[in-house]
Design a protein around this motif. Structure first.
Motif, PDB file in Angstrom:
ATOM      1  N   PHE A 128       0.782  -1.209   0.000  1.00 47.49           N
ATOM      2  CA  PHE A 128      -0.001   0.075   0.025  1.00 47.49           C
ATOM      3  C   PHE A 128       0.870   1.325   0.350  1.00 47.49           C
ATOM      4  O   PHE A 128       0.224   2.478   0.464  1.00 47.49           O
ATOM      5  CB  PHE A 128      -0.889  -0.189   1.185  1.00 47.49           C
ATOM      6  N   HIS A 129       2.017   1.155  -0.211  1.00 49.36           N
ATOM      7  CA  HIS A 129       3.128   2.252  -0.603  1.00 49.36           C
ATOM      8  C   HIS A 129       2.440   3.137  -1.863  1.00 49.36           C
ATOM      9  O   HIS A 129       1.745   2.417  -2.705  1.00 49.36           O
ATOM     10  CB  HIS A 129       4.382   1.823  -1.182  1.00 49.36           C
ATOM     11  N   LEU A 130       2.370   4.106  -1.750  1.00 47.78           N
ATOM     12  CA  LEU A 130       1.958   5.126  -3.005  1.00 47.78           C
ATOM     13  C   LEU A 130       2.860   5.014  -4.117  1.00 47.78           C
ATOM     14  O   LEU A 130       4.101   4.883  -4.091  1.00 47.78           O
ATOM     15  CB  LEU A 130       1.858   6.414  -2.705  1.00 47.78           C
ATOM     16  N   ASP A 132      -1.208   4.566   1.279  1.00 42.90           N
ATOM     17  CA  ASP A 132      -2.627   4.431   1.147  1.00 42.90           C
ATOM     18  C   ASP A 132      -3.151   3.598   2.547  1.00 42.90           C
ATOM     19  O   ASP A 132      -3.674   2.461   2.132  1.00 42.90           O
ATOM     20  CB  ASP A 132      -3.040   3.719  -0.302  1.00 42.90           C
ATOM     21  N   GLY A 133      -3.235   4.421   3.720  1.00 39.24           N
ATOM     22  CA  GLY A 133      -3.638   3.886   4.909  1.00 39.24           C
ATOM     23  C   GLY A 133      -5.071   3.471   4.679  1.00 39.24           C
ATOM     24  O   GLY A 133      -5.329   2.204   5.360  1.00 39.24           O
ATOM     25  N   TRP A 134      -5.946   4.261   4.200  1.00 38.17           N
ATOM     26  CA  TRP A 134      -7.432   3.850   4.063  1.00 38.17           C
ATOM     27  C   TRP A 134      -7.693   2.550   3.158  1.00 38.17           C
ATOM     28  O   TRP A 134      -8.535   1.792   3.383  1.00 38.17           O
ATOM     29  CB  TRP A 134      -8.367   5.173   3.525  1.00 38.17           C
ATOM     30  N   ALA A 164      -8.634  -2.994   2.774  1.00 35.83           N
ATOM     31  CA  ALA A 164      -8.277  -4.560   2.488  1.00 35.83           C
ATOM     32  C   ALA A 164      -8.340  -5.339   3.664  1.00 35.83           C
ATOM     33  O   ALA A 164      -8.871  -6.826   3.753  1.00 35.83           O
ATOM     34  CB  ALA A 164      -6.770  -4.440   1.995  1.00 35.83           C
ATOM     35  N   LEU A 165      -8.005  -5.212   4.866  1.00 42.59           N
ATOM     36  CA  LEU A 165      -8.234  -5.815   6.247  1.00 42.59           C
ATOM     37  C   LEU A 165      -9.613  -6.265   6.342  1.00 42.59           C
ATOM     38  O   LEU A 165      -9.805  -7.244   6.762  1.00 42.59           O
ATOM     39  CB  LEU A 165      -7.495  -5.172   7.350  1.00 42.59           C
ATOM     40  N   ASP A 170      -5.176   9.219  11.780  1.00 47.39           N
ATOM     41  CA  ASP A 170      -6.241   8.492  11.048  1.00 47.39           C
ATOM     42  C   ASP A 170      -5.537   8.015   9.573  1.00 47.39           C
ATOM     43  O   ASP A 170      -4.909   8.617   8.954  1.00 47.39           O
ATOM     44  CB  ASP A 170      -7.419   9.316  10.721  1.00 47.39           C
ATOM     45  N   PRO A 171      -5.821   6.688   9.093  1.00 47.27           N
ATOM     46  CA  PRO A 171      -7.003   5.827   9.731  1.00 47.27           C
ATOM     47  C   PRO A 171      -6.484   4.824  10.567  1.00 47.27           C
ATOM     48  O   PRO A 171      -7.074   3.884  11.051  1.00 47.27           O
ATOM     49  CB  PRO A 171      -7.528   5.145   8.522  1.00 47.27           C
ATOM     50  N   TRP A 172      -5.162   4.875  11.111  1.00 46.63           N
ATOM     51  CA  TRP A 172      -4.287   3.791  11.587  1.00 46.63           C
ATOM     52  C   TRP A 172      -5.094   3.130  12.914  1.00 46.63           C
ATOM     53  O   TRP A 172      -5.116   2.000  13.269  1.00 46.63           O
ATOM     54  CB  TRP A 172      -2.937   4.293  11.965  1.00 46.63           C
TER      55      TRP A 172
END
Length: 209
Positions: free
Chosen positions: A60-62, A83-85, A90-91, A140-142
């Motif tokens: 999820f690296h940009l 891309d944290g969101w 995905a989780l 957010d969103p972690w």
């Protein structure tokens, strides 16, 4: 391969027995051995006949085009370059879509780029291990990851060894020794300090040296 304490494998195996699909998070500073710990756990659990899968946060690296558009290429690896969101989504898919395969991105270190649909979480019960830098971050969103992750383990390693590993990795993938030293000092170390500040929130500290 890293030799794991049997009690550590027992703890992961117990998580696998909780329900149809459980996620275990592995967090740590750059160069701490997160992937080493993850691959050792995967192998040990497979030996016990436990269904396991791997979802790396690095996928999820940009990509560089997005980083360039945001002016962030020189900070690749910082929390804002992921891309944290998308990772959180995905989780959530992994936990809810148990009856179909879920394809997730991987990361190609030779290219330093994410690769779409590079890994698959097969259908059916499994322990999914996900590893990355920012699973305990406060922005957010972690924090929302805690809803999807049963436990978070912190891969811990002596700081000198961790920095040596990082420099060697950067050199192996094309940087000059001077450029590798500079990147570690100006990019990796600030990220490491940010991650280390949240160490006490982990469910378990795992030495990986």
């Amino acid at each position: 391969m890293l030799e794991l304490e049997p009690a550590l494998v027992d703890r992961a195996a117990a998580l696998a027995g909780r329900s149809d699909r459980v996620v275990l998070g592995i967090v740590g500073e750059p160069g701490s051995g997160k992937t080493t710990l993850t691959t050792a756990l995967l192998a040990a659990l497979e030996t016990r006949g436990i269904a396991v899968a791997w979802l790396p946060m690095d996928g999820f690296h940009l990509g560089d085009a997005s980083l360039d558009a945001l002016g962030l290429r020189s900070r690749k690896g910082a929390v804002e370059t992921f891309d944290g969101w998308g990772y959180l989504a995905a989780l959530r898919r992994v936990l809810t879509e148990v009856d179909n395969p879920v394809y997730v991105p991987g990361f190609e270190r030779g290219l330093e780029q994410p690769i779409a649909a590079d890994r698959v979480i097969p259908s059916g019960p499994a322990l999914v291990i996900t590893e990355g830098n920012y699973l305990l971050d406060e922005t957010d969103p972690w924090p929302l990851l805690r809803e999807s992750v049963a436990e978070i383990w912190y891969a811990d390693v002596p700081q000198d060894l961790r920095r040596e590993r990082l420099v060697a990795r950067h050199i192996a993938f094309g940087k000059t020794p001077a450029a590798a030293d500079a990147w570690v000092a100006t990019v990796d170390e600030p990220n490491a300090e940010r991650i280390r500040a949240r160490r006490g929130l982990a469910d378990l500290i795992v030495p990986v040296d």
